[in-house]
Design a protein around this motif. Structure first.
Motif, PDB file in Angstrom:
ATOM      1  N   PRO A  79       0.315  -2.651  10.027  1.00  0.00           N
ATOM      2  CA  PRO A  79       0.114  -2.741  11.472  1.00  0.00           C
ATOM      3  C   PRO A  79      -1.291  -3.247  11.799  1.00  0.00           C
ATOM      4  CG  PRO A  79       1.146  -0.656  10.889  1.00  0.00           C
ATOM      5  CD  PRO A  79       0.720  -1.305   9.595  1.00  0.00           C
ATOM      6  N   VAL A  80      -1.412  -3.921  12.924  1.00  0.00           N
ATOM      7  CA  VAL A  80      -2.699  -4.465  13.357  1.00  0.00           C
ATOM      8  C   VAL A  80      -3.050  -3.836  14.696  1.00  0.00           C
ATOM      9  CG1 VAL A  80      -3.994  -6.539  13.923  1.00  0.00           C
ATOM     10  CG2 VAL A  80      -2.175  -6.638  12.197  1.00  0.00           C
ATOM     11  N   SER A  81      -4.157  -3.116  14.741  1.00  0.00           N
ATOM     12  CA  SER A  81      -4.565  -2.421  15.956  1.00  0.00           C
ATOM     13  C   SER A  81      -5.390  -3.329  16.850  1.00  0.00           C
ATOM     14  CB  SER A  81      -5.396  -1.185  15.591  1.00  0.00           C
ATOM     15  OG  SER A  81      -6.646  -1.582  15.031  1.00  0.00           O
ATOM     16  N   THR A  82      -5.540  -2.916  18.103  1.00  0.00           N
ATOM     17  CA  THR A  82      -6.408  -3.642  19.026  1.00  0.00           C
ATOM     18  C   THR A  82      -7.825  -3.699  18.481  1.00  0.00           C
ATOM     19  OG1 THR A  82      -5.066  -2.858  20.887  1.00  0.00           O
ATOM     20  CG2 THR A  82      -7.250  -3.747  21.399  1.00  0.00           C
ATOM     21  N   GLU A  83      -8.281  -2.588  17.910  1.00  0.00           N
ATOM     22  CA  GLU A  83      -9.637  -2.535  17.376  1.00  0.00           C
ATOM     23  C   GLU A  83      -9.828  -3.531  16.231  1.00  0.00           C
ATOM     24  OE1 GLU A  83      -8.786   0.674  19.852  1.00  0.00           O
ATOM     25  OE2 GLU A  83      -7.696   0.117  18.014  1.00  0.00           O
ATOM     26  N   GLN A  84      -8.803  -3.669  15.390  1.00  0.00           N
ATOM     27  CA  GLN A  84      -8.893  -4.647  14.304  1.00  0.00           C
ATOM     28  C   GLN A  84      -8.914  -6.077  14.851  1.00  0.00           C
ATOM     29  OE1 GLN A  84      -5.481  -2.987  12.194  1.00  0.00           O
ATOM     30  NE2 GLN A  84      -6.734  -2.791  10.341  1.00  0.00           N
ATOM     31  N   LEU A  85      -8.103  -6.344  15.867  1.00  0.00           N
ATOM     32  CA  LEU A  85      -8.107  -7.676  16.473  1.00  0.00           C
ATOM     33  C   LEU A  85      -9.482  -7.988  17.067  1.00  0.00           C
ATOM     34  CD1 LEU A  85      -4.627  -7.656  18.254  1.00  0.00           C
ATOM     35  CD2 LEU A  85      -5.285  -9.083  16.304  1.00  0.00           C
ATOM     36  N   ILE A  86     -10.104  -6.997  17.661  1.00  0.00           N
ATOM     37  CA  ILE A  86     -11.442  -7.196  18.232  1.00  0.00           C
ATOM     38  C   ILE A  86     -12.456  -7.446  17.116  1.00  0.00           C
ATOM     39  CG2 ILE A  86     -13.339  -6.061  19.462  1.00  0.00           C
ATOM     40  CD1 ILE A  86     -11.154  -4.579  21.105  1.00  0.00           C
ATOM     41  N   GLU A  87     -12.392  -6.643  16.071  1.00  0.00           N
ATOM     42  CA  GLU A  87     -13.342  -6.792  14.969  1.00  0.00           C
ATOM     43  C   GLU A  87     -13.192  -8.149  14.291  1.00  0.00           C
ATOM     44  OE1 GLU A  87     -14.408  -4.790  10.604  1.00  0.00           O
ATOM     45  OE2 GLU A  87     -12.964  -3.809  11.952  1.00  0.00           O
ATOM     46  N   TRP A  88     -11.975  -8.511  13.919  1.00  0.00           N
ATOM     47  CA  TRP A  88     -11.748  -9.766  13.213  1.00  0.00           C
ATOM     48  C   TRP A  88     -11.891 -10.968  14.141  1.00  0.00           C
ATOM     49  CZ3 TRP A  88      -6.557  -7.714  10.834  1.00  0.00           C
ATOM     50  CH2 TRP A  88      -6.859  -6.705   9.904  1.00  0.00           C
ATOM     51  N   GLY A  89     -11.462 -10.800  15.388  1.00  0.00           N
ATOM     52  CA  GLY A  89     -11.532 -11.904  16.342  1.00  0.00           C
ATOM     53  C   GLY A  89     -12.939 -12.212  16.821  1.00  0.00           C
ATOM     54  N   ALA A  90     -13.885 -11.310  16.567  1.00  0.00           N
ATOM     55  CA  ALA A  90     -15.270 -11.536  16.979  1.00  0.00           C
ATOM     56  C   ALA A  90     -15.990 -12.540  16.085  1.00  0.00           C
ATOM     57  CB  ALA A  90     -16.035 -10.214  16.977  1.00  0.00           C
ATOM     58  N   ALA A  91     -15.399 -12.885  14.948  1.00  0.00           N
ATOM     59  CA  ALA A  91     -16.039 -13.835  14.036  1.00  0.00           C
ATOM     60  C   ALA A  91     -16.328 -15.157  14.745  1.00  0.00           C
ATOM     61  CB  ALA A  91     -15.145 -14.073  12.818  1.00  0.00           C
ATOM     62  N   ALA A  92     -17.431 -15.773  14.390  1.00  0.00           N
ATOM     63  CA  ALA A  92     -17.876 -16.976  15.078  1.00  0.00           C
ATOM     64  C   ALA A  92     -16.916 -18.149  14.917  1.00  0.00           C
ATOM     65  CB  ALA A  92     -19.270 -17.372  14.579  1.00  0.00           C
ATOM     66  N   ASP A  93     -16.149 -18.153  13.834  1.00  0.00           N
ATOM     67  CA  ASP A  93     -15.247 -19.286  13.604  1.00  0.00           C
ATOM     68  C   ASP A  93     -13.892 -19.108  14.274  1.00  0.00           C
ATOM     69  OD1 ASP A  93     -14.401 -17.241  11.939  1.00  0.00           O
ATOM     70  OD2 ASP A  93     -13.935 -18.553  10.246  1.00  0.00           O
ATOM     71  N   ILE A  94     -13.679 -17.996  14.961  1.00  0.00           N
ATOM     72  CA  ILE A  94     -12.423 -17.759  15.668  1.00  0.00           C
ATOM     73  C   ILE A  94     -12.619 -18.136  17.141  1.00  0.00           C
ATOM     74  CG2 ILE A  94     -10.703 -16.054  16.353  1.00  0.00           C
ATOM     75  CD1 ILE A  94     -10.749 -16.700  13.346  1.00  0.00           C
ATOM     76  N   VAL A  95     -11.873 -19.139  17.595  1.00  0.00           N
ATOM     77  CA  VAL A  95     -12.081 -19.638  18.958  1.00  0.00           C
ATOM     78  C   VAL A  95     -11.109 -19.038  19.961  1.00  0.00           C
ATOM     79  CG1 VAL A  95     -12.987 -21.795  18.021  1.00  0.00           C
ATOM     80  CG2 VAL A  95     -10.595 -21.694  18.763  1.00  0.00           C
ATOM     81  N   ALA A  96     -10.057 -18.363  19.476  1.00  0.00           N
ATOM     82  CA  ALA A  96      -9.052 -17.800  20.378  1.00  0.00           C
ATOM     83  C   ALA A  96      -8.241 -16.738  19.662  1.00  0.00           C
ATOM     84  CB  ALA A  96      -8.126 -18.901  20.907  1.00  0.00           C
ATOM     85  N   LEU A  97      -7.535 -15.910  20.438  1.00  0.00           N
ATOM     86  CA  LEU A  97      -6.599 -14.932  19.909  1.00  0.00           C
ATOM     87  C   LEU A  97      -5.184 -15.509  20.025  1.00  0.00           C
ATOM     88  CD1 LEU A  97      -7.400 -11.992  18.920  1.00  0.00           C
ATOM     89  CD2 LEU A  97      -9.140 -13.215  20.218  1.00  0.00           C
ATOM     90  N   GLY A  98      -4.413 -15.363  18.974  1.00  0.00           N
ATOM     91  CA  GLY A  98      -3.046 -15.866  18.979  1.00  0.00           C
ATOM     92  C   GLY A  98      -2.785 -16.654  17.711  1.00  0.00           C
ATOM     93  N   GLU A  99      -1.607 -16.939  17.461  1.00  0.00           N
ATOM     94  CA  GLU A  99      -0.487 -17.072  18.375  1.00  0.00           C
ATOM     95  C   GLU A  99       0.127 -15.705  18.611  1.00  0.00           C
ATOM     96  OE1 GLU A  99       3.743 -19.600  18.373  1.00  0.00           O
ATOM     97  OE2 GLU A  99       2.198 -19.983  16.885  1.00  0.00           O
ATOM     98  N   THR A 100       0.272 -15.361  19.881  1.00  0.00           N
ATOM     99  CA  THR A 100       0.843 -14.093  20.283  1.00  0.00           C
ATOM    100  C   THR A 100       1.859 -14.358  21.386  1.00  0.00           C
ATOM    101  OG1 THR A 100       0.333 -11.873  21.119  1.00  0.00           O
ATOM    102  CG2 THR A 100      -0.989 -13.679  21.989  1.00  0.00           C
ATOM    103  N   GLY A 101       2.567 -13.311  21.790  1.00  0.00           N
ATOM    104  CA  GLY A 101       3.513 -13.499  22.880  1.00  0.00           C
ATOM    105  C   GLY A 101       4.819 -12.777  22.650  1.00  0.00           C
ATOM    106  N   LEU A 102       5.898 -13.339  23.228  1.00  0.00           N
ATOM    107  CA  LEU A 102       7.212 -12.704  23.191  1.00  0.00           C
ATOM    108  C   LEU A 102       8.275 -13.728  22.829  1.00  0.00           C
ATOM    109  CD1 LEU A 102       6.960 -10.695  26.552  1.00  0.00           C
ATOM    110  CD2 LEU A 102       6.406  -9.862  24.248  1.00  0.00           C
ATOM    111  N   ASP A 103       9.201 -13.324  21.967  1.00  0.00           N
ATOM    112  CA  ASP A 103      10.319 -14.186  21.610  1.00  0.00           C
ATOM    113  C   ASP A 103      11.570 -13.324  21.520  1.00  0.00           C
ATOM    114  OD1 ASP A 103      12.268 -15.787  20.268  1.00  0.00           O
ATOM    115  OD2 ASP A 103      10.653 -17.063  19.507  1.00  0.00           O
ATOM    116  N   TYR A 104      12.357 -13.346  22.601  1.00  0.00           N
ATOM    117  CA  TYR A 104      13.577 -12.550  22.633  1.00  0.00           C
ATOM    118  C   TYR A 104      14.788 -13.345  22.140  1.00  0.00           C
ATOM    119  CZ  TYR A 104      10.862  -9.351  25.610  1.00  0.00           C
ATOM    120  OH  TYR A 104       9.909  -8.500  26.104  1.00  0.00           O
ATOM    121  N   TYR A 105      14.608 -14.613  21.867  1.00  0.00           N
ATOM    122  CA  TYR A 105      15.708 -15.425  21.353  1.00  0.00           C
ATOM    123  C   TYR A 105      16.094 -14.939  19.957  1.00  0.00           C
ATOM    124  CZ  TYR A 105      18.455 -19.540  20.035  1.00  0.00           C
ATOM    125  OH  TYR A 105      19.471 -20.379  19.620  1.00  0.00           O
TER     126      TYR A 105
END
Length: 274
Positions: A79-105
């Protein structure tokens, strides 16, 4: 012409089956794209536990930027927590969060879990002040419901590989988001989507390949490559009755406005290409 492929999966290309002139491998694929006027590539992460692999393959290329996120149909090793996304996503080489979203198909039975993870990405993006790259399929109302408070708090992002109708486009653009069109817009069956692509405000428009998937006409049946984003851009320009150079310039400006960290990374090498 200077274009950006705003959504590609470079780690998913079957490089042994891809030849770009005399060059092979990822370097050859990107060189061919550059020769077609593509000056920057946003490489999309679908599993944050595998971000080190994306870093490894992109490290030689100053014109490749990275995102970090969990695709709604991808099950992570853990599992990936919000805190982990914040920690890992703060890296200088990460320009955005994602790909995320919803796929009910494909993932209708996991709607609650998908919404939970989507919200984690949105929360992390607000903390980091980074945009989100959003995937949505057969999940219109829930996607809009989750994006609305995110945007009201200043969140930014793009609906990638747009396949919704004009009303949906108007709603997300009204929230301040961008929409990105892939090779689907060139498909013979995509008349309704072409109507949307003809009317989206130019200052909210991006283009992408989503490679290695969804190769545009005239490359149907082939593995999609970042260089084919030129075909997407030229098709939309013709559809709208405008010059392809102008559309390329506008979509590139839009990309770097939405992803300013990519502009900093690319500043040393960004230049118009023939």
């Amino acid at each position: 012409m200077w274009l950006v492929d705003s959504h590609c999966h470079l780690d998913m290309l079957k490089l042994s089956a891809t030849r770009s002139g005399e060059a092979t491998g990822l370097s050859g694929v990107l060189d061919t794209a550059r020769q077609r006027g593509v000056g920057h590539f946003l490489c999309i992460n679908v599993n944050p536990w595998q971000i080190s692999h994306l870093r490894d393959i992109s490290k030689p290329f100053d014109d490749v930027s990275l995102t970090l996120g969990l695709h709604p149909l991808h099950e992570p090793e853990q599992p990936v927590s919000t805190e982990q996304l914040i920690e890992w996503g703060a890296a200088a080489d990460i320009v955005a969060l994602g790909e995320t979203g919803l796929d009910y198909y494909y993932g209708a039975e996991q709607q609650a879990l998908q919404k939970d993870y989507f919200q984690r990405h949105l929360d992390a993006a607000l903390v980091l002040n980074k945009p989100v790259v959003v995937h949505t399929r057969d999940a219109r109302e829930d996607t809009l419901a989750l994006l609305k408070p995110f945007c009201e708090k200043g969140g930014q992002g793009v609906i990638h590989c747009f396949t919704e109708d004009l009303d949906f486009a108007r709603q997300v653009i009204g929230m301040g988001l961008y929409v990105s069109f892939s090779g689907i817009v060139t498909f013979h069956s995509a008349d309704a989507l072409r109507e949307v692509a003809a009317l989206v405000p130019l200052d909210r428009l991006l283009v992408e390949t989503d490679s290695p998937y969804l190769a545009p006409v005239p490359h149907r049946g082939k593995q999609n490559e970042p260089g084919y984003v030129r075909d997407v851009a030229e098709f939309i320009a013709k559809l709208r009755g405008i010059d392809a150079e102008f559309l390329a310039q506008q979509t590139t400006e839009n990309f770097f406005r939405l992803f300013p960290l990519a502009l900093r990374q690319s500043a040393a090498t960004s230049r118009p290409l023939a």
